[in-house]
Design an enzyme around this catalytic site. Structure first.
Site, PDB file in Angstrom:
ATOM      1  N   ASN A  62       0.847  -1.191   0.000  1.00  0.00           N
ATOM      2  CA  ASN A  62       0.000   0.000   0.000  1.00  0.00           C
ATOM      3  C   ASN A  62       0.883   1.242   0.000  1.00  0.00           C
ATOM      4  OD1 ASN A  62       0.718  -0.767   2.677  1.00  0.00           O
ATOM      5  ND2 ASN A  62      -1.002   0.325   3.563  1.00  0.00           N
ATOM      6  N   GLU A  64       0.270   5.141   1.020  1.00  0.00           N
ATOM      7  CA  GLU A  64      -0.671   6.133   1.547  1.00  0.00           C
ATOM      8  C   GLU A  64      -0.329   7.545   1.089  1.00  0.00           C
ATOM      9  OE1 GLU A  64      -0.910   5.579   5.795  1.00  0.00           O
ATOM     10  OE2 GLU A  64      -2.305   3.898   5.554  1.00  0.00           O
ATOM     11  N   CYS A  73      -3.951   0.904  -2.803  1.00  0.00           N
ATOM     12  CA  CYS A  73      -3.888  -0.408  -2.169  1.00  0.00           C
ATOM     13  C   CYS A  73      -2.750  -1.249  -2.753  1.00  0.00           C
ATOM     14  CB  CYS A  73      -5.194  -1.162  -2.385  1.00  0.00           C
ATOM     15  SG  CYS A  73      -6.627  -0.412  -1.601  1.00  0.00           S
ATOM     16  N   GLU A  75      -2.771  -4.375  -3.557  1.00  0.00           N
ATOM     17  CA  GLU A  75      -3.217  -5.247  -4.651  1.00  0.00           C
ATOM     18  C   GLU A  75      -3.155  -4.500  -5.981  1.00  0.00           C
ATOM     19  OE1 GLU A  75      -4.715  -4.600  -1.781  1.00  0.00           O
ATOM     20  OE2 GLU A  75      -5.969  -6.259  -1.085  1.00  0.00           O
ATOM     21  N   CYS A 112     -10.178  -4.995  -0.344  1.00  0.00           N
ATOM     22  CA  CYS A 112     -11.353  -4.125  -0.323  1.00  0.00           C
ATOM     23  C   CYS A 112     -12.161  -4.332  -1.605  1.00  0.00           C
ATOM     24  CB  CYS A 112     -10.922  -2.666  -0.176  1.00  0.00           C
ATOM     25  SG  CYS A 112     -10.206  -1.930  -1.658  1.00  0.00           S
ATOM     26  N   CYS A 115     -10.407  -3.334  -4.883  1.00  0.00           N
ATOM     27  CA  CYS A 115      -9.366  -4.276  -5.318  1.00  0.00           C
ATOM     28  C   CYS A 115      -9.980  -5.542  -5.890  1.00  0.00           C
ATOM     29  CB  CYS A 115      -8.430  -4.598  -4.161  1.00  0.00           C
ATOM     30  SG  CYS A 115      -7.309  -3.229  -3.813  1.00  0.00           S
TER      31      CYS A 115
HETATM   32 ZN    ZN Z   1      -8.003  -2.291  -1.919  1.00  0.00          ZN
END
Ligand code: ZN
Length: 160
Positions: A62, A64, A73, A75, A112, A115
């Site tokens: 990830n 940020e 993310c 992924e 999530c 993703c």
């Molecule tokens: Zn995600």
């Protein structure tokens, strides 16, 4: 009116040691990638790794941003990296793991919704299902044979 039930199926392994070797190696790379996570705000680290059709494995994390909605993310980091570095190689599997310094996560950290959609798009683009291997910091490993198992009724290009 008719009612329908959607079912999904996954394999649960008690620990990474029980996984097939290729899945274990991919999960290990995802865990190693946690070191590179850029998560100064949440400290919630996500590591991911993709296995490509030629055996190459790519890790990612990830990423940020102080402008929170811009957080990326893990992924999506690995899938887009793979698609750009190896545009003609389908992804066969993705492993995802999480680490939270405030508590030990002993169950898989699921991707999530966004993703899941990106995994499904990648499957559609490559006409290749992607195994999804999930583990928390500790605990069991869940293995799904396709992103579709995590996102039934996914939106896809056939609507456009
Ligand atoms: Zn995600």
């Amino acid at each position: 009116m008719k009612k329908y039930t959607l079912q999904t199926e996954f394999a649960m392994y008690e620990s990474p040691e029980d996984l097939p070797e290729a899945d274990r190696a991919l999960l290990f790379l995802a865990k190693k990638s946690l070191e590179n996570a850029y998560a100064p705000y949440s400290n919630f680290k996500v590591g991911a790794a993709v296995l490509l059709d030629n055996g190459e494995m790519l890790g990612g994390t990830n990423y940020e941003n102080a402008s929170y909605p811009l957080c990326i993310c893990a992924e999506q980091t690995v899938l887009t990296t793979a698609a750009n570095r190896f545009p003609n190689l389908p992804a066969l599997a993705i492993a995802v793991t999480v680490k939270n310094p405030k508590l030990v996560i002993d169950r898989p950290g699921p991707p999530c919704g966004a993703c899941r959609q990106v995994i499904c798009e990648t499957e559609m683009k490559n006409r290749q299902s992607i195994r999804v291997i999930l583990q928390g910091e500790t605990g069991p490993v869940y293995v799904f044979e396709s992103g579709k198992d995590l996102l039934p009724l996914a939106f896809d290009g056939s609507y456009l």
